[in-house]
Design a protein around this motif. Structure first.
Motif, PDB file in Angstrom:
ATOM      1  N   ASP A 152       0.836  -1.197   0.000  1.00  0.00           N
ATOM      2  CA  ASP A 152       0.000   0.000   0.000  1.00  0.00           C
ATOM      3  C   ASP A 152       0.876   1.253   0.000  1.00  0.00           C
ATOM      4  O   ASP A 152       1.821   1.358   0.782  1.00  0.00           O
ATOM      5  CB  ASP A 152      -0.908  -0.005   1.231  1.00  0.00           C
ATOM      6  N   GLY A 153       0.585   2.181  -0.885  1.00  0.00           N
ATOM      7  CA  GLY A 153       1.329   3.433  -0.972  1.00  0.00           C
ATOM      8  C   GLY A 153       2.537   3.387  -1.887  1.00  0.00           C
ATOM      9  O   GLY A 153       3.199   4.418  -2.091  1.00  0.00           O
ATOM     10  N   LEU A 154       2.840   2.239  -2.443  1.00  0.00           N
ATOM     11  CA  LEU A 154       4.016   2.079  -3.297  1.00  0.00           C
ATOM     12  C   LEU A 154       3.878   2.919  -4.569  1.00  0.00           C
ATOM     13  O   LEU A 154       2.795   3.015  -5.145  1.00  0.00           O
ATOM     14  CB  LEU A 154       4.171   0.612  -3.666  1.00  0.00           C
ATOM     15  N   ASP A 155       4.990   3.493  -5.014  1.00  0.00           N
ATOM     16  CA  ASP A 155       5.021   4.240  -6.267  1.00  0.00           C
ATOM     17  C   ASP A 155       5.068   3.244  -7.421  1.00  0.00           C
ATOM     18  O   ASP A 155       6.070   2.550  -7.616  1.00  0.00           O
ATOM     19  CB  ASP A 155       6.242   5.158  -6.303  1.00  0.00           C
ATOM     20  N   LEU A 156       4.003   3.171  -8.198  1.00  0.00           N
ATOM     21  CA  LEU A 156       3.903   2.209  -9.296  1.00  0.00           C
ATOM     22  C   LEU A 156       4.564   2.711 -10.576  1.00  0.00           C
ATOM     23  O   LEU A 156       4.575   2.004 -11.587  1.00  0.00           O
ATOM     24  CB  LEU A 156       2.434   1.887  -9.567  1.00  0.00           C
ATOM     25  N   CYS A 157       5.113   3.908 -10.525  1.00  0.00           N
ATOM     26  CA  CYS A 157       5.843   4.471 -11.661  1.00  0.00           C
ATOM     27  C   CYS A 157       7.347   4.350 -11.456  1.00  0.00           C
ATOM     28  O   CYS A 157       8.132   5.096 -12.058  1.00  0.00           O
ATOM     29  CB  CYS A 157       5.456   5.937 -11.875  1.00  0.00           C
ATOM     30  N   ARG A 158       7.739   3.433 -10.624  1.00  0.00           N
ATOM     31  CA  ARG A 158       9.155   3.191 -10.334  1.00  0.00           C
ATOM     32  C   ARG A 158       9.352   1.688 -10.189  1.00  0.00           C
ATOM     33  O   ARG A 158       8.581   1.020  -9.501  1.00  0.00           O
ATOM     34  CB  ARG A 158       9.551   3.917  -9.047  1.00  0.00           C
TER      35      ARG A 158
END
Length: 208
Positions: A152-158
């Motif tokens: 949860d909260g992870l940057d999915l653009c990295r």
């Protein structure tokens, strides 16, 4: 028919750039059809092509951000491109992508994937054999990719343990219809799906 290659490839999947993502929730839900969800696990990589999404827009009574930010949904209020993962009915995790500017509280539910890489791993995670049943529906999807609240909260653009990526696949015809399994604002046409994909969830009557 979709690919069902069981080989766990080590293909390079560059993450989607945040400035590529539409800043409108419904537009993002449509844009994500045909893109990839990539998950790196200790025992290998799994990935799948997104074939079904649902948008939860501003002012949407069915959206988790409708009544404002809480400790549970705070990731939904991050700028677009972050993971919002929640546990539904105490049983299944759901993967969502935050979809607009920071503080808005809108998102896109990833409802179904066409499995591509790591199918053997997904089969172990789900305890089923047929590729069609591995990630057809948001709860199955999360189980197949071992997605839980730790993401949860992870940057999915990295690139990391979980991210969104490009694919060379052309999405083809995209259908639009009502969302599944909700009672509020249930008549809004905010579900998007890849037409004729056997990996889309829901009854055939909703996927024409």
């Amino acid at each position: 028919m979709g690919r069902t290659d069981p080989v766990n490839r080590s293909t390079n999947h560059p993450p989607l750039a945040r400035d590529e993502l539409p800043d409108d929730t419904a537009a993002l839900a449509r844009y994500l059809i045909g893109k990839l969800v990539v998950r790196d696990l200790p025992d290998g990589r799994v990935s799948g092509r997104i074939v079904e999404t649902e948008a939860y827009v501003a002012g949407d009574a069915a959206g988790h951000g409708f009544r404002g930010m809480t400790e549970r949904n705070r990731s939904l209020f991050l700028e677009r491109g972050h993971a919002y993962v929640y546990l539904a009915y105490g049983i299944s995790f759901m993967l969502n992508v935050s979809s607009e500017a920071q503080g808005i509280g809108t998102g896109v539910l990833i409802r179904a994937l066409e499995p591509l890489e790591g199918i053997a791993i997904m089969r172990l995670n789900r305890g089923v054999e047929r590729p069609r049943d591995l990630a057809r529906g948001p709860g199955r999807l999360a189980a197949a990719l071992r997605i839980d609240r730790s993401l949860d909260g992870l940057d999915l653009c990295r690139e990391g343990p979980l991210w969104l990526a490009h694919d060379e696949f052309g999405a083809g015809a995209i259908g639009q219809g009502i969302r599944i399994g909700i009672s509020k604002d249930a008549d809004r046409l905010l579900r998007f799906y890849l037409k004729e994909s056997p990996f889309v969830s829901g009854p055939a009557s909703l996927n024409r």
